[in-house]
Design a protein around this motif. Structure first.
Motif, PDB file in Angstrom:
ATOM      1  N   ILE A 169      12.783  44.319   4.475  1.00  0.00           N
ATOM      2  CA  ILE A 169      13.828  43.145   4.593  1.00  0.00           C
ATOM      3  C   ILE A 169      14.203  42.514   3.281  1.00  0.00           C
ATOM      4  O   ILE A 169      13.264  41.467   3.182  1.00  0.00           O
ATOM      5  N   ASP A 170      14.775  42.804   2.254  1.00  0.00           N
ATOM      6  CA  ASP A 170      15.041  41.837   1.135  1.00  0.00           C
ATOM      7  C   ASP A 170      15.836  40.672   1.382  1.00  0.00           C
ATOM      8  O   ASP A 170      15.608  39.660   0.776  1.00  0.00           O
ATOM      9  N   GLN A 171      16.590  40.669   2.409  1.00  0.00           N
ATOM     10  CA  GLN A 171      17.603  39.856   2.767  1.00  0.00           C
ATOM     11  C   GLN A 171      18.459  40.059   4.011  1.00  0.00           C
ATOM     12  O   GLN A 171      18.436  40.879   4.487  1.00  0.00           O
ATOM     13  N   ILE A 172      18.932  38.943   4.669  1.00  0.00           N
ATOM     14  CA  ILE A 172      19.735  39.057   5.808  1.00  0.00           C
ATOM     15  C   ILE A 172      21.279  38.559   5.230  1.00  0.00           C
ATOM     16  O   ILE A 172      21.372  37.311   5.553  1.00  0.00           O
ATOM     17  N   ASP A 173      21.842  39.269   4.333  1.00  0.00           N
ATOM     18  CA  ASP A 173      23.037  38.762   3.867  1.00  0.00           C
ATOM     19  C   ASP A 173      24.010  37.832   4.430  1.00  0.00           C
ATOM     20  O   ASP A 173      24.227  38.099   5.504  1.00  0.00           O
ATOM     21  N   PRO A 174      24.228  36.625   3.897  1.00  0.00           N
ATOM     22  CA  PRO A 174      23.975  36.037   2.763  1.00  0.00           C
ATOM     23  C   PRO A 174      22.282  35.243   2.849  1.00  0.00           C
ATOM     24  O   PRO A 174      22.324  34.428   1.738  1.00  0.00           O
ATOM     25  N   PHE A 175      21.680  35.247   3.673  1.00  0.00           N
ATOM     26  CA  PHE A 175      20.411  34.318   3.580  1.00  0.00           C
ATOM     27  C   PHE A 175      19.676  35.192   2.892  1.00  0.00           C
ATOM     28  O   PHE A 175      19.040  36.446   3.243  1.00  0.00           O
ATOM     29  N   LEU A 176      18.594  34.461   1.935  1.00  0.00           N
ATOM     30  CA  LEU A 176      18.175  35.296   0.872  1.00  0.00           C
ATOM     31  C   LEU A 176      16.712  35.013   1.110  1.00  0.00           C
ATOM     32  O   LEU A 176      15.662  35.684   0.940  1.00  0.00           O
ATOM     33  N   LEU A 177      16.354  33.743   1.423  1.00  0.00           N
ATOM     34  CA  LEU A 177      14.969  33.239   1.519  1.00  0.00           C
ATOM     35  C   LEU A 177      14.697  32.285   2.466  1.00  0.00           C
ATOM     36  O   LEU A 177      15.507  31.376   2.521  1.00  0.00           O
ATOM     37  N   LEU A 178      13.451  32.267   3.146  1.00  0.00           N
ATOM     38  CA  LEU A 178      13.092  31.157   4.131  1.00  0.00           C
ATOM     39  C   LEU A 178      11.666  31.056   3.966  1.00  0.00           C
ATOM     40  O   LEU A 178      10.873  31.875   4.178  1.00  0.00           O
ATOM     41  N   HIS A 179      11.363  29.668   3.659  1.00  0.00           N
ATOM     42  CA  HIS A 179       9.989  29.302   3.491  1.00  0.00           C
ATOM     43  C   HIS A 179       9.629  28.384   4.508  1.00  0.00           C
ATOM     44  O   HIS A 179      10.491  27.129   4.375  1.00  0.00           O
ATOM     45  N   HIS A 180       8.688  28.079   5.276  1.00  0.00           N
ATOM     46  CA  HIS A 180       8.301  27.281   6.287  1.00  0.00           C
ATOM     47  C   HIS A 180       6.948  26.844   5.844  1.00  0.00           C
ATOM     48  O   HIS A 180       5.951  27.325   5.941  1.00  0.00           O
ATOM     49  N   HIS A 181       7.023  25.589   5.499  1.00  0.00           N
ATOM     50  CA  HIS A 181       5.810  24.778   5.135  1.00  0.00           C
ATOM     51  C   HIS A 181       5.267  23.898   6.465  1.00  0.00           C
ATOM     52  O   HIS A 181       6.129  23.191   7.009  1.00  0.00           O
ATOM     53  N   GLY A 182       3.982  23.930   6.655  1.00  0.00           N
ATOM     54  CA  GLY A 182       3.528  22.941   7.419  1.00  0.00           C
ATOM     55  C   GLY A 182       3.733  23.700   9.011  1.00  0.00           C
ATOM     56  O   GLY A 182       3.920  24.784   8.989  1.00  0.00           O
ATOM     57  N   PRO A 183       3.538  22.891  10.070  1.00  0.00           N
ATOM     58  CA  PRO A 183       3.045  21.453  10.046  1.00  0.00           C
ATOM     59  C   PRO A 183       1.689  21.311   9.696  1.00  0.00           C
ATOM     60  O   PRO A 183       0.775  21.944  10.142  1.00  0.00           O
ATOM     61  N   GLN A 184       1.468  20.204   8.903  1.00  0.00           N
ATOM     62  CA  GLN A 184       0.080  19.706   8.754  1.00  0.00           C
ATOM     63  C   GLN A 184       0.150  18.271   8.125  1.00  0.00           C
ATOM     64  O   GLN A 184       1.206  17.574   8.182  1.00  0.00           O
ATOM     65  N   ASN A 185      -0.896  17.756   7.894  1.00  0.00           N
ATOM     66  CA  ASN A 185      -1.064  16.155   7.371  1.00  0.00           C
ATOM     67  C   ASN A 185      -1.645  15.910   6.152  1.00  0.00           C
ATOM     68  O   ASN A 185      -2.427  16.743   5.685  1.00  0.00           O
ATOM     69  N   PHE A 186      -0.951  15.189   5.342  1.00  0.00           N
ATOM     70  CA  PHE A 186      -1.375  14.863   4.028  1.00  0.00           C
ATOM     71  C   PHE A 186      -2.130  13.577   4.195  1.00  0.00           C
ATOM     72  O   PHE A 186      -1.574  12.633   4.963  1.00  0.00           O
TER      73      PHE A 186
END
Length: 282
Positions: free
Chosen positions: A31-48
């Motif tokens: 799945i390269d895309q869900i046109d027009p959605f190209l990319l989804l990055h989910h960062h965390g959850p975490q603590n700095f």
């Protein structure tokens, strides 16, 4: 009304990105895309920890699409070569139209770098059709108080763009994309009708739900077919969902790192313009 057919489920695996742990459900294998959605990055959850170096997204260029950053925990300090700048905190959204090109950075505020704390973000790329790829760059930063909510059965929908019932989101995208953050308590539910010719972005950040009869838990991207119009969701635990919809653009997509265009020649032009400083400096 017929229920939307679920095509597949994607369960992203963690990978390191500097100090962050990142999950990438889109693009994924097959799945390269869900046109027009190209990319989804989910960062965390975490603590700095205290006295940290902040988010690792230093100055970098973009052209040909829009970026949307959802801040669930922590803050994001945006700066770009068109002169836009803001620090958006927990519950807010940053929407940037890269258009013809600019350089931007996404870091953490001095206060967060000093004190540390929880971090959770989603970075989403949405494509632009050829006629809009070279529009002037634009940026909007919204704090949580700027985003209207709609009451659901034991939950809420924070409407960022598009409409939910009679509530209009504050962002008016160049290419019409509807996006909302949904929170459901255990026992909560909602039903959403989305026309079959529209593509759907449905990402479960956490929790446990049933979608059109299919049980899902944890980080999951639900990929729907273009069959049926109704989405029925019931939560059996506290759950958060990012829900988007849009008509597919149906144009060629050629990517090279931070550039998304329609042809290889346009990618080469983007690289040249960036190297020649035409996207500004930061």
């Amino acid at each position: 009304m017929a229920l939307r057919t679920i095509h597949t489920l994607i369960h992203p695996q963690p990978r390191p990105m500097g100090p962050l742990t990142m999950h990438q459900p889109l693009p994924a294998a097959g799945i390269d895309q869900i046109d027009p959605f190209l990319l989804l990055h989910h960062h965390g959850p975490q603590n700095f920890p205290g006295r940290n170096s902040g988010l690792p997204f230093g100055p970098h260029p973009h052209r040909g699409f829009e970026t949307v950053t959802f801040i669930y925990e922590g803050d994001v300090q945006h700066r770009d070569s068109s002169g836009f700048a803001s620090t958006i905190e927990r519950g807010g959204v940053q929407w940037m139209t890269a258009g013809s090109g600019l350089i931007h950075s996404e870091g953490s505020s001095p206060e967060f770098r000093e004190k540390g704390g929880p971090v959770e973000l989603i970075q989403l790329w949405t494509n632009l059709p050829a006629q809009f790829k070279m529009v002037a760059p634009q940026y909007t930063g919204l704090q949580q108080k700027d985003i209207p909510t709609v009451a659901l059965d034991k939950g809420t929908a924070a409407v960022v763009s598009g409409t939910w019932e009679d509530t209009q989101g504050p962002i008016q995208p160049i290419y019409e994309v509807a996006l909302a953050n949904i929170t459901l308590d255990a026992g909560g539910s909602f039903t959403r009708t989305i026309e079959a010719n529209q593509n759907i972005l449905f990402y479960l950040l956490n929790g446990s739900i049933t979608v059109n009869g299919t049980a899902i838990s944890g980080r999951t991207l639900v990929v729907f077919a273009n069959e049926g119009e109704e989405i029925q969701v019931q939560a059996s635990a506290y759950s958060r969902i990012l829900l988007g919809s849009a008509l597919p653009i149906q144009e060629p997509v050629v990517t090279h790192g931070p550039f998304v265009m329609n042809t290889r020649e346009e990618i080469q032009e983007a690289l040249y313009d960036y190297q020649m400083g035409k996207m500004g400096t930061l």
